[in-house]
Design a protein around this motif. Structure first.
Motif, PDB file in Angstrom:
ATOM      1  N   ASN A  59      45.161  44.684  44.790  1.00 22.79           N
ATOM      2  CA  ASN A  59      46.106  45.711  44.341  1.00 22.79           C
ATOM      3  C   ASN A  59      47.481  45.553  44.992  1.00 22.79           C
ATOM      4  OD1 ASN A  59      44.144  46.763  42.683  1.00 22.79           O
ATOM      5  ND2 ASN A  59      43.438  48.249  44.208  1.00 22.79           N
ATOM      6  N   ILE A  60      47.502  45.293  46.297  1.00 24.96           N
ATOM      7  CA  ILE A  60      48.779  45.171  47.014  1.00 24.96           C
ATOM      8  C   ILE A  60      49.594  43.994  46.464  1.00 24.96           C
ATOM      9  CG2 ILE A  60      49.799  44.602  49.276  1.00 24.96           C
ATOM     10  CD1 ILE A  60      47.321  46.143  50.497  1.00 24.96           C
ATOM     11  N   LEU A  61      48.914  42.897  46.143  1.00 24.44           N
ATOM     12  CA  LEU A  61      49.628  41.700  45.679  1.00 24.44           C
ATOM     13  C   LEU A  61      49.720  41.636  44.158  1.00 24.44           C
ATOM     14  CD1 LEU A  61      48.164  39.024  48.122  1.00 24.44           C
ATOM     15  CD2 LEU A  61      50.308  40.304  48.317  1.00 24.44           C
ATOM     16  N   ASN A  62      49.189  42.667  43.501  1.00 22.27           N
ATOM     17  CA  ASN A  62      49.157  42.692  42.044  1.00 22.27           C
ATOM     18  C   ASN A  62      48.571  41.381  41.510  1.00 22.27           C
ATOM     19  OD1 ASN A  62      49.541  43.713  39.526  1.00 22.27           O
ATOM     20  ND2 ASN A  62      51.761  43.431  39.478  1.00 22.27           N
ATOM     21  N   ALA A  63      47.417  41.032  42.069  1.00 22.53           N
ATOM     22  CA  ALA A  63      46.857  39.693  41.849  1.00 22.53           C
ATOM     23  C   ALA A  63      45.885  39.627  40.669  1.00 22.53           C
ATOM     24  CB  ALA A  63      46.140  39.237  43.119  1.00 22.53           C
ATOM     25  N   THR A  64      45.765  38.425  40.128  1.00 22.46           N
ATOM     26  CA  THR A  64      44.788  38.113  39.075  1.00 22.46           C
ATOM     27  C   THR A  64      43.563  37.499  39.742  1.00 22.46           C
ATOM     28  OG1 THR A  64      46.710  37.394  37.827  1.00 22.46           O
ATOM     29  CG2 THR A  64      44.575  36.845  36.883  1.00 22.46           C
ATOM     30  N   VAL A  65      42.370  37.758  39.199  1.00 20.26           N
ATOM     31  CA  VAL A  65      41.152  37.118  39.710  1.00 20.26           C
ATOM     32  C   VAL A  65      40.786  35.973  38.766  1.00 20.26           C
ATOM     33  CG1 VAL A  65      38.740  37.453  40.381  1.00 20.26           C
ATOM     34  CG2 VAL A  65      40.371  39.344  40.604  1.00 20.26           C
ATOM     35  N   PHE A  66      40.634  34.749  39.297  1.00 23.18           N
ATOM     36  CA  PHE A  66      40.322  33.586  38.458  1.00 23.18           C
ATOM     37  C   PHE A  66      38.819  33.304  38.383  1.00 23.18           C
ATOM     38  CE2 PHE A  66      44.649  32.503  40.080  1.00 23.18           C
ATOM     39  CZ  PHE A  66      45.309  32.625  38.865  1.00 23.18           C
ATOM     40  N   THR A  67      38.087  33.690  39.430  1.00 17.65           N
ATOM     41  CA  THR A  67      36.645  33.431  39.447  1.00 17.65           C
ATOM     42  C   THR A  67      35.916  34.605  38.784  1.00 17.65           C
ATOM     43  OG1 THR A  67      36.809  34.269  41.706  1.00 17.65           O
ATOM     44  CG2 THR A  67      36.486  31.896  41.441  1.00 17.65           C
ATOM     45  N   ASN A  68      34.587  34.462  38.609  1.00 12.27           N
ATOM     46  CA  ASN A  68      33.870  35.528  37.896  1.00 12.27           C
ATOM     47  C   ASN A  68      33.383  36.642  38.816  1.00 12.27           C
ATOM     48  OD1 ASN A  68      31.779  34.180  39.073  1.00 12.27           O
ATOM     49  ND2 ASN A  68      31.152  33.115  37.203  1.00 12.27           N
ATOM     50  N   HIS A  69      34.320  37.211  39.611  1.00 13.58           N
ATOM     51  CA  HIS A  69      33.976  38.318  40.503  1.00 13.58           C
ATOM     52  C   HIS A  69      34.585  39.611  39.953  1.00 13.58           C
ATOM     53  CE1 HIS A  69      33.721  34.720  43.162  1.00 13.58           C
ATOM     54  NE2 HIS A  69      32.678  35.366  43.638  1.00 13.58           N
ATOM     55  N   SER A  70      33.773  40.658  39.903  1.00 12.44           N
ATOM     56  CA  SER A  70      34.246  41.941  39.362  1.00 12.44           C
ATOM     57  C   SER A  70      34.981  42.746  40.437  1.00 12.44           C
ATOM     58  CB  SER A  70      33.043  42.749  38.894  1.00 12.44           C
ATOM     59  OG  SER A  70      32.256  43.099  40.027  1.00 12.44           O
ATOM     60  N   ASP A  71      35.712  43.765  40.010  1.00 13.99           N
ATOM     61  CA  ASP A  71      36.385  44.657  40.957  1.00 13.99           C
ATOM     62  C   ASP A  71      35.377  45.339  41.885  1.00 13.99           C
ATOM     63  OD1 ASP A  71      38.796  43.933  39.967  1.00 13.99           O
ATOM     64  OD2 ASP A  71      39.306  45.887  39.088  1.00 13.99           O
ATOM     65  N   ASP A  72      34.199  45.648  41.350  1.00 10.81           N
ATOM     66  CA  ASP A  72      33.155  46.255  42.182  1.00 10.81           C
ATOM     67  C   ASP A  72      32.749  45.325  43.315  1.00 10.81           C
ATOM     68  OD1 ASP A  72      33.082  48.530  40.747  1.00 10.81           O
ATOM     69  OD2 ASP A  72      31.245  48.060  39.611  1.00 10.81           O
ATOM     70  N   TYR A  73      32.652  44.029  42.972  1.00 13.48           N
ATOM     71  CA  TYR A  73      32.310  43.043  43.998  1.00 13.48           C
ATOM     72  C   TYR A  73      33.419  43.015  45.058  1.00 13.48           C
ATOM     73  CZ  TYR A  73      31.173  38.610  46.249  1.00 13.48           C
ATOM     74  OH  TYR A  73      30.869  37.652  47.175  1.00 13.48           O
ATOM     75  N   LEU A  74      34.679  42.930  44.612  1.00 12.83           N
ATOM     76  CA  LEU A  74      35.813  42.850  45.550  1.00 12.83           C
ATOM     77  C   LEU A  74      35.868  44.084  46.456  1.00 12.83           C
ATOM     78  CD1 LEU A  74      38.794  41.404  43.454  1.00 12.83           C
ATOM     79  CD2 LEU A  74      36.863  40.235  44.462  1.00 12.83           C
ATOM     80  N   ALA A  75      35.424  45.227  45.936  1.00 11.65           N
ATOM     81  CA  ALA A  75      35.455  46.465  46.716  1.00 11.65           C
ATOM     82  C   ALA A  75      34.479  46.415  47.887  1.00 11.65           C
ATOM     83  CB  ALA A  75      35.137  47.650  45.823  1.00 11.65           C
ATOM     84  N   ASN A  76      33.547  45.459  47.833  1.00  8.89           N
ATOM     85  CA  ASN A  76      32.556  45.348  48.912  1.00  8.89           C
ATOM     86  C   ASN A  76      32.800  44.167  49.846  1.00  8.89           C
ATOM     87  OD1 ASN A  76      30.699  47.561  48.513  1.00  8.89           O
ATOM     88  ND2 ASN A  76      30.323  46.613  46.520  1.00  8.89           N
ATOM     89  N   VAL A  77      33.851  43.383  49.574  1.00  4.77           N
ATOM     90  CA  VAL A  77      34.119  42.232  50.442  1.00  4.77           C
ATOM     91  C   VAL A  77      35.158  42.621  51.493  1.00  4.77           C
ATOM     92  CG1 VAL A  77      34.961  39.846  50.552  1.00  4.77           C
ATOM     93  CG2 VAL A  77      33.605  40.601  48.590  1.00  4.77           C
TER      94      VAL A  77
END
Ligand SMILES: Nc1ncnc2c1ncn2[C@@H]1O[C@H](COP(=O)(O)OP(=O)(O)OP(=O)(O)O)[C@@H](O)[C@H]1O
Ligand SMILES: [Mg+2]
Lengths: 115, 136
Positions: A8-26
Motif C-alpha cells: 500500500n505504501i509503495l502503491n505496488a503491483t504483485v507479480f506472483t500468485n500471492h493474494s492480499d490475504d497472504y501478504l497481510a500475514n507476511v
C-alpha cells in the motif's frame, strides 16, 4: 510491518500468485535497498524485503539463498515470466513500484520500517 | 548422503541450481534453518565463482551426522595468489558480471565467514578446488 502495508505504501503491483490475504500475514522485519547482490549476500541478516533496480534470475536465487521473503522492483521495471515462475516455485513474493529506489526506501523508513 | 552436481560454465543465469537443490534436500532432512542458511550462502557463492571464474566444474556435497562438506572443483585458470583473492574487495570480474550484480570481491570472504572450515587449493593453468565444511 506486514507486506500488505509495504504494498500500500509503495502503491505496488504483485507479480506472483500471492493474494492480499497472504501478504497481510507476511511479516517484514528488515528491508535492504541494493543493486549489488554481492553486498546482499554479505550483509543481509534477517528474513525480509529486498528493494532493487536489478532484474535477472540471480536476484531471485540470491533471495532464495538468504531466506528473503519478498522483492520489490523499483522504477516501474517488470519481471519476465521466467523470473515470476522461479519466484512462485520458491514462494517468494515479487512486487513492483513506480517509485525509484531512494524514494521507495524513504517512504518505508518514514512509515516505521527501520532497517 | 552424497550428492553430485555438474556446473555449466557458459550460463551465468542458470548458476545456483545446485545450491537450490541442496537447500531443498536439507529442508527435507529437517536440518536446523540457521545451518541451512549458512550452507546455502556459502555454496551459492562458490557455485557462482565456479561459473564466472572457473569456467564451470562440479560440486560434491557430503552430508554426514556431524557435518556437511561441499567440494567445488573446476579446471579453469586457477588463482595465482590465494591470499590476495581472499581479501574483501579483490575481484577480477568483468564489467558484464558487475552489471549483473556480482563481482564486488566479497564471495571468498563470505564463504569463509559462513563455513566452519574452508580450504582453497589452486594451480595456475590447471584449476581450483574449494572445500568448505559446515558443522551440524
Ligand atoms: N574458481 C576460481 N577460479 C579462478 N579464480 C577464482 C576462482 N574463485 C575466485 N577466483 C578469483 O578470486 C577473486 C575473488 O573472488 P570472490 O568470490 O571473493 O569475488 P568475486 O567473485 O570477484 O566477486 P563477488 O563474489 O563479490 O561477486 C575473483 O575475482 C577471481 O579473480
Ligand atoms: Mg565470487
Amino acid at each position: 510491518m506486514k507486506l500488505i502495508e509495504v504494498k500500500n505504501i509503495l502503491n505496488a503491483t504483485v507479480f506472483t500468485n500471492h493474494s492480499d490475504d497472504y501478504l497481510a500475514n507476511v511479516e517484514v522485519n528488515q528491508a535492504c535497498g541494493a543493486d549489488l547482490m554481492s553486498d546482499v549476500l554479505a550483509y543481509v541478516k534477517d528474513k525480509g524485503l529486498l528493494l532493487t533496480g536489478l532484474m535477472n534470475l540471480q536476484v531471485i536465487r540470491t533471495a532464495e539463498m538468504m531466506d528473503i521473503n519478498s522483492i520489490c522492483f523499483v522504477r516501474g521495471k517488470k519481471p519476465s515470466q521466467d523470473l515470476i515462475d522461479l519466484a512462485n516455485d520458491t514462494n517468494l513474493v515479487l512486487l513492483g513500484t513506480e517509485n525509484p529506489l531512494y524514494v521507495s526506501c524513504g517512504k518505508l523508513y518514514n512509515n516505521g520500517l527501520i532497517c | 548422503m552424497k550428492l553430485h552436481y555438474e556446473i555449466s560454465g557458459d550460463d551465468f543465469l542458470a548458476a545456483g541450481k545446485a545450491s537450490s537443490a541442496v537447500k531443498k534436500v536439507l529442508s527435507q532432512l529437517s536440518v536446523n534453518p540457521a545451518i541451512i542458511r549458512k550452507v546455502a550462502i556459502a555454496m551459492y557463492e562458490a557455485e557462482i565463482n565456479t561459473v564466472i571464474h572457473g569456467g564451470g566444474g562440479c560440486a560434491d556435497v557430503i552430508i554426514s551426522p556431524d557435518n556437511i562438506k561441499m567440494i567445488f572443483k573446476d579446471n579453469g585458470p586457477g588463482i595465482p595468489n590465494i591470499e590476495l583473492a581472499m581479501k574483501e574487495g579483490y575481484s577480477t570480474a568483468t564489467t558484464e558480471i558487475r552489471e549483473l550484480g556480482f563481482g564486488a570481491g566479497m564471495g571468498l570472504p563470505n564463504m569463509k565467514k559462513y563455513s566452519d572450515d574452508m580450504v582453497v587449493t589452486s594451480e595456475v593453468g590447471k584449476g581450483t578446488t574449494v572445500t568448505m565444511t559446515v558443522n551440524l
